[in-house]
Design a protein around this motif. Structure first.
Motif, mmCIF file in Angstrom:
data_model
loop_
_atom_site.group_PDB
_atom_site.id
_atom_site.type_symbol
_atom_site.label_atom_id
_atom_site.label_comp_id
_atom_site.label_asym_id
_atom_site.label_seq_id
_atom_site.Cartn_x
_atom_site.Cartn_y
_atom_site.Cartn_z
ATOM 1 N N ALA A 62 0.815 -1.324 -0.045
ATOM 2 C CA ALA A 62 -0.069 0.079 -0.033
ATOM 3 C C ALA A 62 0.700 1.172 -0.052
ATOM 4 C CB ALA A 62 -0.779 0.023 1.113
ATOM 5 N N ASP A 63 0.371 2.383 -0.590
ATOM 6 C CA ASP A 63 0.921 3.699 -0.723
ATOM 7 C C ASP A 63 0.181 4.526 0.369
ATOM 8 O OD1 ASP A 63 1.867 6.076 -1.424
ATOM 9 O OD2 ASP A 63 1.875 5.738 -3.614
ATOM 10 N N MET A 64 1.283 5.230 1.095
ATOM 11 C CA MET A 64 0.543 5.907 2.385
ATOM 12 C C MET A 64 0.268 7.134 1.621
ATOM 13 S SD MET A 64 0.402 4.104 4.938
ATOM 14 C CE MET A 64 0.106 2.758 3.776
ATOM 15 N N SER A 156 9.432 21.571 4.871
ATOM 16 C CA SER A 156 8.535 20.792 4.640
ATOM 17 C C SER A 156 8.454 19.359 5.667
ATOM 18 C CB SER A 156 8.506 20.082 3.081
ATOM 19 O OG SER A 156 9.575 19.552 3.033
ATOM 20 N N TYR A 157 9.596 19.059 5.885
ATOM 21 C CA TYR A 157 9.696 17.720 6.862
ATOM 22 C C TYR A 157 9.324 18.275 8.269
ATOM 23 C CZ TYR A 157 11.897 13.526 8.845
ATOM 24 O OH TYR A 157 12.368 12.200 9.389
ATOM 25 N N ALA A 158 10.057 19.549 8.654
ATOM 26 C CA ALA A 158 9.474 20.038 9.739
ATOM 27 C C ALA A 158 7.986 20.068 10.066
ATOM 28 C CB ALA A 158 10.261 21.335 10.392
ATOM 29 N N ARG A 191 20.569 5.209 11.639
ATOM 30 C CA ARG A 191 21.330 4.541 10.265
ATOM 31 C C ARG A 191 20.198 4.093 9.498
ATOM 32 N NH1 ARG A 191 26.368 3.289 10.114
ATOM 33 N NH2 ARG A 191 26.345 3.093 12.353
ATOM 34 N N SER A 192 20.140 4.540 8.129
ATOM 35 C CA SER A 192 18.877 3.965 7.444
ATOM 36 C C SER A 192 19.025 4.451 5.741
ATOM 37 C CB SER A 192 17.665 4.418 8.106
ATOM 38 O OG SER A 192 17.452 5.794 7.616
ATOM 39 N N GLU A 193 18.225 3.937 5.055
ATOM 40 C CA GLU A 193 18.642 4.442 3.792
ATOM 41 C C GLU A 193 18.316 6.097 3.788
ATOM 42 O OE1 GLU A 193 16.068 2.149 0.949
ATOM 43 O OE2 GLU A 193 16.928 0.328 1.930
HETATM 44 P P1 NAD Z 1 13.830 4.500 5.236
HETATM 45 O O1 NAD Z 1 13.907 5.233 3.879
HETATM 46 O O2 NAD Z 1 14.708 2.908 5.330
HETATM 47 O O3 NAD Z 1 12.325 3.943 5.506
HETATM 48 C C1 NAD Z 1 11.235 4.710 5.159
HETATM 49 C C2 NAD Z 1 10.150 3.623 4.747
HETATM 50 O O4 NAD Z 1 8.915 4.471 4.584
HETATM 51 C C3 NAD Z 1 10.539 2.962 3.614
HETATM 52 O O5 NAD Z 1 10.408 1.463 3.951
HETATM 53 C C4 NAD Z 1 9.566 3.677 2.402
HETATM 54 O O6 NAD Z 1 9.491 2.718 1.325
HETATM 55 C C5 NAD Z 1 8.454 3.695 3.265
HETATM 56 N N1 NAD Z 1 7.523 4.839 2.427
HETATM 57 C C6 NAD Z 1 8.044 6.020 2.093
HETATM 58 N N2 NAD Z 1 7.015 6.595 1.519
HETATM 59 C C7 NAD Z 1 5.961 5.611 1.626
HETATM 60 C C8 NAD Z 1 4.503 5.641 0.868
HETATM 61 N N3 NAD Z 1 4.182 6.457 0.195
HETATM 62 N N4 NAD Z 1 3.829 4.613 1.258
HETATM 63 C C9 NAD Z 1 4.441 3.466 1.779
HETATM 64 N N5 NAD Z 1 5.521 3.454 2.458
HETATM 65 C C10 NAD Z 1 6.401 4.588 2.114
HETATM 66 O O7 NAD Z 1 14.165 5.139 6.387
HETATM 67 P P2 NAD Z 1 13.900 5.287 8.088
HETATM 68 O O8 NAD Z 1 15.066 5.822 8.319
HETATM 69 O O9 NAD Z 1 13.542 3.701 8.366
HETATM 70 O O10 NAD Z 1 12.494 6.172 8.027
HETATM 71 C C11 NAD Z 1 11.390 5.797 8.727
HETATM 72 C C12 NAD Z 1 10.862 6.621 9.280
HETATM 73 O O11 NAD Z 1 11.348 7.324 10.400
HETATM 74 C C13 NAD Z 1 10.363 7.884 8.514
HETATM 75 O O12 NAD Z 1 9.130 8.535 8.828
HETATM 76 C C14 NAD Z 1 11.530 9.049 9.001
HETATM 77 O O13 NAD Z 1 10.922 10.401 8.759
HETATM 78 C C15 NAD Z 1 11.604 8.708 10.416
HETATM 79 N N6 NAD Z 1 13.060 9.317 10.972
HETATM 80 C C16 NAD Z 1 14.021 8.530 10.381
HETATM 81 C C17 NAD Z 1 15.230 9.190 10.798
HETATM 82 C C18 NAD Z 1 16.352 8.754 10.343
HETATM 83 O O14 NAD Z 1 17.786 9.573 11.044
HETATM 84 N N7 NAD Z 1 16.716 7.763 9.851
HETATM 85 C C19 NAD Z 1 15.217 10.140 12.045
HETATM 86 C C20 NAD Z 1 13.926 10.691 12.410
HETATM 87 C C21 NAD Z 1 12.683 10.071 11.823
#
Ligand code: NAD
Length: 253
Positions: A62-64, A156-158, A191-193
């Motif tokens: 699904a797409d959020m 936008s993120y904020a 640590r993440s993509e």
């Molecule tokens: P990530 O990119 O590995 O994970 C994001 C996930 O969301 C991915 O699996 C991606 O496919 C999914 N996604 C994005 N858009 C989508 C959509 N429209 N529909 C369904 N799935 C969708 O990176 P992450 O760091 O694991 O991010 C997860 C969450 O953590 C995010 O909301 C991000 O904003 C938040 N976050 C990350 C960090 C960081 O430093 N990594 C810090 C604070 C908050």
């Protein structure tokens, strides 16, 4: 320990990063994991690994950004597993960083708000009635340090993450007396993509720079966020609602 035996747990954005780490952690603690992502191959692989470890998991695509798909996602979870007890609304995108407001692309603003904020709102809109059917539940929404503290160049993120904190508190207060707890997590750099894209943490020099922002001297690991999410979702946090927990190695102090 199996804090989630027979609990039905829905996780969005579970094909990578923090969502993937949370999916494995919930799976190891007995949950029936309904994991959601757009990338079917990666989502299926996560579900398969949970099953190989002896857990229960189903992948759903699904797409959020699509409100109809969000409603269908919750309905499918209820249909396949028989209800919903826990939701981790984690999916999100980074948008533009280091771009001030006059130059911030309008389409990025629209996409980030649609996925990160409106998507979470629609998730809760469908998850709350499903949880009420089972007498309560627990929702954990993904915010960010950028949802509690100002950083330049990422408006936008904020906006999306401050918004997530706001709707988390609103939902928590709306359902506090009906057995649903709603909290948010606010990680710093994990640590993440996404962190690789935004901060270049896959390169040693850039990771060292990102590490230096955190008093603890390193960036965080996805499992360290998952640990907090599981605690918040569990009965151990039974008196915790409308809370935002910073997982930041001291950055916000
Ligand atoms: P990530 O990119 O590995 O994970 C994001 C996930 O969301 C991915 O699996 C991606 O496919 C999914 N996604 C994005 N858009 C989508 C959509 N429209 N529909 C369904 N799935 C969708 O990176 P992450 O760091 O694991 O991010 C997860 C969450 O953590 C995010 O909301 C991000 O904003 C938040 N976050 C990350 C960090 C960081 O430093 N990594 C810090 C604070 C908050």
């Amino acid at each position: 320990m199996a804090r989630f035996e027979n609990k039905i747990v829905l996780i969005t954005g579970a094909s990578s990063g923090i969502g993937e780490a949370a999916a494995y952690a919930f799976g190891r603690e007995g949950a029936k994991v309904f994991l959601v992502a757009r990338r079917a191959d990666r989502g299926e692989a996560v579900a398969q690994r949970i099953r190989e470890e002896g857990g229960t998991a189903l992948f759903y695509q699904a797409d959020m950004a699509d409100r109809a798909q969000i409603g269908a996602m919750v309905a499918a979870c209820v249909e396949k597993f028989g209800g919903l007890d826990v939701a981790f609304n984690n999916a999100g995108i980074d948008g533009a960083f280091n771009v001030n407001i006059p130059d911030h692309p309008e389409d990025v603003w629209d996409d980030v708000l649609t996925i990160n904020l409106t998507g979470v709102w629609y998730c809760m809109r469908h998850q709350i009635p499903a949880m009420l059917e089972r007498g309560g539940g627990s929702i954990v929404n993904m915010a960010s340090m950028a949802g509690v503290k100002g950083f330049p160049g990422s408006s936008s993120y904020a906006a999306s993450k401050f918004g997530v904190v706001g709707i988390t508190k609103a939902a928590a207060l709306e359902y506090a007396d009906q057995g649903i707890r709603v909290n948010a997590v606010c990680p710093a750099v994990i640590r993440s993509e996404m962190a690789d894209r935004v901060f270049g943490t896959d390169e040693a020099d850039n990771e060292a720079q990102a590490a230096s922002w955190h008093p603890i001297g390193r960036i965080g690991e996805p499992e360290e966020v998952a640990n907090v999410v599981l605690w918040l979702a569990s009965d151990e946090a039974s008196f915790v609602t409308a809370e935002t927990i910073q997982i930041d190695g001291g950055l916000g102090a």
